[in-house]
Scaffold this active site. Structure first.
Site, PDB file in Angstrom:
ATOM      1  N   SER A 162     -68.796  50.245 -51.420  1.00 11.52           N
ATOM      2  CA  SER A 162     -67.383  50.246 -50.985  1.00 11.52           C
ATOM      3  C   SER A 162     -66.737  48.879 -51.209  1.00 11.52           C
ATOM      4  O   SER A 162     -65.518  48.795 -51.335  1.00 11.52           O
ATOM      5  CB  SER A 162     -67.275  50.639 -49.511  1.00 11.52           C
ATOM      6  OG  SER A 162     -67.593  49.545 -48.668  1.00 11.52           O
ATOM      7  N   ASP A 177     -52.124  53.076 -42.892  1.00  8.77           N
ATOM      8  CA  ASP A 177     -52.078  51.627 -43.135  1.00  8.77           C
ATOM      9  C   ASP A 177     -50.904  51.302 -44.050  1.00  8.77           C
ATOM     10  O   ASP A 177     -50.798  51.854 -45.150  1.00  8.77           O
ATOM     11  CB  ASP A 177     -53.366  51.149 -43.835  1.00  8.77           C
ATOM     12  CG  ASP A 177     -54.580  51.205 -42.918  1.00  8.77           C
ATOM     13  OD1 ASP A 177     -54.406  51.461 -41.715  1.00  8.77           O
ATOM     14  OD2 ASP A 177     -55.701  50.985 -43.420  1.00  8.77           O
ATOM     15  N   LYS A 197     -64.696  48.249 -54.591  1.00  8.19           N
ATOM     16  CA  LYS A 197     -63.386  48.887 -54.808  1.00  8.19           C
ATOM     17  C   LYS A 197     -62.416  48.424 -53.740  1.00  8.19           C
ATOM     18  O   LYS A 197     -62.835  48.088 -52.620  1.00  8.19           O
ATOM     19  CB  LYS A 197     -63.516  50.411 -54.740  1.00  8.19           C
ATOM     20  CG  LYS A 197     -64.289  50.996 -55.898  1.00  8.19           C
ATOM     21  CD  LYS A 197     -64.332  52.518 -55.804  1.00  8.19           C
ATOM     22  CE  LYS A 197     -65.383  53.085 -56.741  1.00  8.19           C
ATOM     23  NZ  LYS A 197     -66.111  54.195 -56.180  1.00  8.19           N
ATOM     24  N   ASP A 247     -63.673  43.405 -52.366  1.00  6.49           N
ATOM     25  CA  ASP A 247     -62.868  43.669 -51.164  1.00  6.49           C
ATOM     26  C   ASP A 247     -63.782  44.267 -50.094  1.00  6.49           C
ATOM     27  O   ASP A 247     -64.316  45.353 -50.286  1.00  6.49           O
ATOM     28  CB  ASP A 247     -61.742  44.648 -51.548  1.00  6.49           C
ATOM     29  CG  ASP A 247     -60.962  45.160 -50.338  1.00  6.49           C
ATOM     30  OD1 ASP A 247     -60.948  44.461 -49.314  1.00  6.49           O
ATOM     31  OD2 ASP A 247     -60.374  46.247 -50.434  1.00  6.49           O
ATOM     32  N   ALA A 303     -63.346  47.734 -44.675  1.00 10.41           N
ATOM     33  CA  ALA A 303     -64.001  49.016 -44.370  1.00 10.41           C
ATOM     34  C   ALA A 303     -65.459  49.110 -44.820  1.00 10.41           C
ATOM     35  O   ALA A 303     -66.022  50.207 -44.868  1.00 10.41           O
ATOM     36  CB  ALA A 303     -63.202  50.206 -44.910  1.00 10.41           C
ATOM     37  N   ALA A 304     -66.090  47.979 -45.117  1.00  8.88           N
ATOM     38  CA  ALA A 304     -67.543  48.022 -45.408  1.00  8.88           C
ATOM     39  C   ALA A 304     -68.282  48.597 -44.214  1.00  8.88           C
ATOM     40  O   ALA A 304     -69.175  49.444 -44.352  1.00  8.88           O
ATOM     41  CB  ALA A 304     -68.069  46.625 -45.737  1.00  8.88           C
ATOM     42  N   GLY A 305     -67.894  48.153 -43.024  1.00 10.06           N
ATOM     43  CA  GLY A 305     -68.541  48.647 -41.805  1.00 10.06           C
ATOM     44  C   GLY A 305     -68.318  50.149 -41.631  1.00 10.06           C
ATOM     45  O   GLY A 305     -69.219  50.873 -41.207  1.00 10.06           O
ATOM     46  N   ASP A 306     -67.121  50.623 -41.954  1.00  6.62           N
ATOM     47  CA  ASP A 306     -66.843  52.062 -41.828  1.00  6.62           C
ATOM     48  C   ASP A 306     -67.693  52.865 -42.807  1.00  6.62           C
ATOM     49  O   ASP A 306     -68.227  53.925 -42.469  1.00  6.62           O
ATOM     50  CB  ASP A 306     -65.358  52.347 -42.101  1.00  6.62           C
ATOM     51  CG  ASP A 306     -64.476  51.868 -40.949  1.00  6.62           C
ATOM     52  OD1 ASP A 306     -64.986  51.712 -39.833  1.00  6.62           O
ATOM     53  OD2 ASP A 306     -63.272  51.669 -41.190  1.00  6.62           O
ATOM     54  N   GLY A 349     -57.707  53.813 -40.200  1.00  2.00           N
ATOM     55  CA  GLY A 349     -58.241  54.164 -38.886  1.00  2.00           C
ATOM     56  C   GLY A 349     -59.742  54.341 -39.056  1.00  2.00           C
ATOM     57  O   GLY A 349     -60.205  54.949 -40.023  1.00  2.00           O
ATOM     58  N   ASN A 392     -55.143  56.373 -38.633  1.00  2.00           N
ATOM     59  CA  ASN A 392     -53.966  55.516 -38.790  1.00  2.00           C
ATOM     60  C   ASN A 392     -53.437  55.656 -40.203  1.00  2.00           C
ATOM     61  O   ASN A 392     -54.172  56.040 -41.121  1.00  2.00           O
ATOM     62  CB  ASN A 392     -54.317  54.033 -38.602  1.00  2.00           C
ATOM     63  CG  ASN A 392     -54.593  53.685 -37.155  1.00  2.00           C
ATOM     64  OD1 ASN A 392     -54.096  54.333 -36.242  1.00  2.00           O
ATOM     65  ND2 ASN A 392     -55.388  52.658 -36.949  1.00  2.00           N
TER      66      ASN A 392
HETATM   67  P1  ADP Z   1     -67.894  45.169 -40.539  1.00  2.00           P
HETATM   68  O1  ADP Z   1     -67.042  45.647 -41.685  1.00  2.00           O
HETATM   69  O2  ADP Z   1     -68.052  46.173 -39.443  1.00  2.00           O
HETATM   70  O3  ADP Z   1     -67.547  43.778 -40.064  1.00  2.00           O
HETATM   71  P2  ADP Z   1     -70.076  43.993 -42.054  1.00  2.00           P
HETATM   72  O4  ADP Z   1     -69.092  43.081 -42.686  1.00  2.00           O
HETATM   73  O5  ADP Z   1     -71.170  43.383 -41.245  1.00  2.00           O
HETATM   74  O6  ADP Z   1     -69.370  45.094 -41.126  1.00  2.00           O
HETATM   75  O7  ADP Z   1     -70.680  44.902 -43.216  1.00  2.00           O
HETATM   76  C1  ADP Z   1     -71.428  46.070 -42.916  1.00  2.00           C
HETATM   77  C2  ADP Z   1     -72.532  46.230 -43.913  1.00  2.00           C
HETATM   78  O8  ADP Z   1     -71.963  46.336 -45.218  1.00  2.00           O
HETATM   79  C3  ADP Z   1     -73.506  45.078 -43.999  1.00  2.00           C
HETATM   80  O9  ADP Z   1     -74.520  45.217 -43.036  1.00  2.00           O
HETATM   81  C4  ADP Z   1     -74.024  45.206 -45.438  1.00  2.00           C
HETATM   82  O10 ADP Z   1     -75.061  46.157 -45.504  1.00  2.00           O
HETATM   83  C5  ADP Z   1     -72.807  45.734 -46.184  1.00  2.00           C
HETATM   84  N1  ADP Z   1     -72.042  44.645 -46.827  1.00  2.00           N
HETATM   85  C6  ADP Z   1     -71.021  43.924 -46.293  1.00  2.00           C
HETATM   86  N2  ADP Z   1     -70.571  43.002 -47.159  1.00  2.00           N
HETATM   87  C7  ADP Z   1     -71.307  43.147 -48.287  1.00  2.00           C
HETATM   88  C8  ADP Z   1     -71.332  42.500 -49.575  1.00  2.00           C
HETATM   89  N3  ADP Z   1     -70.502  41.492 -49.867  1.00  2.00           N
HETATM   90  N4  ADP Z   1     -72.247  42.923 -50.507  1.00  2.00           N
HETATM   91  C9  ADP Z   1     -73.095  43.949 -50.219  1.00  2.00           C
HETATM   92  N5  ADP Z   1     -73.123  44.595 -49.029  1.00  2.00           N
HETATM   93  C10 ADP Z   1     -72.253  44.212 -48.082  1.00  2.00           C
END
Ligand code: ADP
Length: 315
Positions: free
Chosen positions: A283, A12, A286, A247, A250-253, A38, A10
């Site tokens: 991630s 954004d 940033k 922020d 995209a932590a999950g990505d 995406g 995608n």
């Molecule tokens: P999604 O983005 O898919 O909703 P999550 O929010 O559960 O996924 O985050 C995925 C993973 O990223 C978590 O299991 C953790 O390991 C890491 N994570 C997420 N938020 C944080 C944070 N604030 N500090 C450190 N690690 C984080």
């Protein structure tokens, strides 16, 4: 071993305004930014930035946003030989409005991402080799995903499926059973097994239910708390790394890109989970989606572990 991402691209379009517009209303915004997004693209960028040998099968439209997306992927080091331009479709977009309090309102138009068929998925799966890691999400049609997973598995590839966005009940069971490693967040876990995990114990229970439904391994992601890795014989909780989060987009990505990269380097499950958690944590320090993915050196510094042995000569 190669990481093959089969998924969405995608563009954004992020717009900031003091308040979000209501139906019929026009508001003045303060700024905007256009970036690559995406889930497929984000996860491919995360894996490639970590040095994993990466292939990305995706699709854009024959329009300006398609050209923008391909250029962005190239800039991030993702090979674009398998990105097709579909003359009959628009490039996928997400319009993301964010107000002064950080609340958002998002519209996603799947566009070219939604033209993948079961035959396309089958062709992707057939192109894999033993030990390759196939990384899938749910922003392309489910029949294409299931076909890629089945054909990939038959060739000895490992299937990592991020069930995001949360699937409808009608397809949930077939998706869970297609995955060697399933990586739902809290809400996706609730959609799949009817239990929203809030702590280690409930995440372990939810993971067991996912395994009973046919996943080989479930990694239940719990945001800032961490994640629970549940296998058939053992479970391990991986607390989130403590970082200066600004922020969480995209932590999950980044988690999934990091997981697939570590598996392709030859890491075992617990080590790959830790590597993924460090990639995701970095991630969050940033702003952005693909832009926020960290380098291998940053992840190694945070995990304080030596290089995963398979990495040498793996590029
Ligand atoms: P999604 O983005 O898919 O909703 P999550 O929010 O559960 O996924 O985050 C995925 C993973 O990223 C978590 O299991 C953790 O390991 C890491 N994570 C997420 N938020 C944080 C944070 N604030 N500090 C450190 N690690 C984080």
């Amino acid at each position: 071993m190669t990481v093959i991402v089969f998924g969405s691209i995608n563009v954004d379009v992020n717009v900031r305004s003091r308040v979000l517009p209501r139906p019929g209303e026009t508001v003045h915004g303060e700024s905007y930014a256009i970036g690559l997004g995406g889930k497929g693209a984000n996860q491919a960028v995360a894996a490639a930035k970590l040095g994993a040998k990466t292939r990305f099968v995706g699709r854009v439209g024959a329009d300006a946003f398609g050209g923008f997306a391909i250029e962005a992927l190239e800039r991030f080091g993702v090979p674009t030989a398998d990105i097709a331009v579909d003359p009959g479709a628009m490039t996928g977009i997400a319009t993301i409005g964010v107000d002064a309090e950080g609340r958002n309102s998002i519209t996603v138009v799947g566009g070219a991402n939604m033209s993948f068929t079961e035959a396309d998925g089958d062709a992707v799966g057939r192109s894999l080799g033993a030990g390759d890691v196939l990384l899938l999400q749910l922003e392309i049609p489910v029949p294409a995903i299931l076909a890629a997973a089945a054909a990939g598995r038959a060739r000895g590839a490992r299937i990592v499926l991020d069930p995001a966005p949360a699937p409808g009940a009608g397809v949930a069971a077939s998706l869970v059973a297609a995955a060697d490693i399933l990586t739902p967040n809290e809400l996706e876990t609730a959609a799949l097994v009817g239990l929203e995990p809030t702590d280690e114990a409930s995440a372990a229970e939810a993971g067991k239910r996912l395994i009973a439904l046919g996943a080989k391994v479930a990694i239940v992601k719990l945001g800032a708390r961490g994640c629970m890795v549940v296998g058939e014989d053992e479970s391990v909780f991986i607390p989130a790394f403590k970082v200066a989060t600004i922020d969480t987009v995209a932590a999950g990505d980044c988690f999934n890109g990091g997981l697939a990269a570590a598996l392709s380097f030859g890491a075992g499950l617990a080590r790959a989970g830790r590597f993924a958690a460090a990639t995701a944590a970095l991630s969050t320090t940033k702003i952005g989606a693909a832009d926020a993915a960290p380098s291998l050196a940053e992840v190694e510094a945070l995990t304080e572990t030596p290089r995963i042995p398979m990495h040498v000569g793996n590029r």
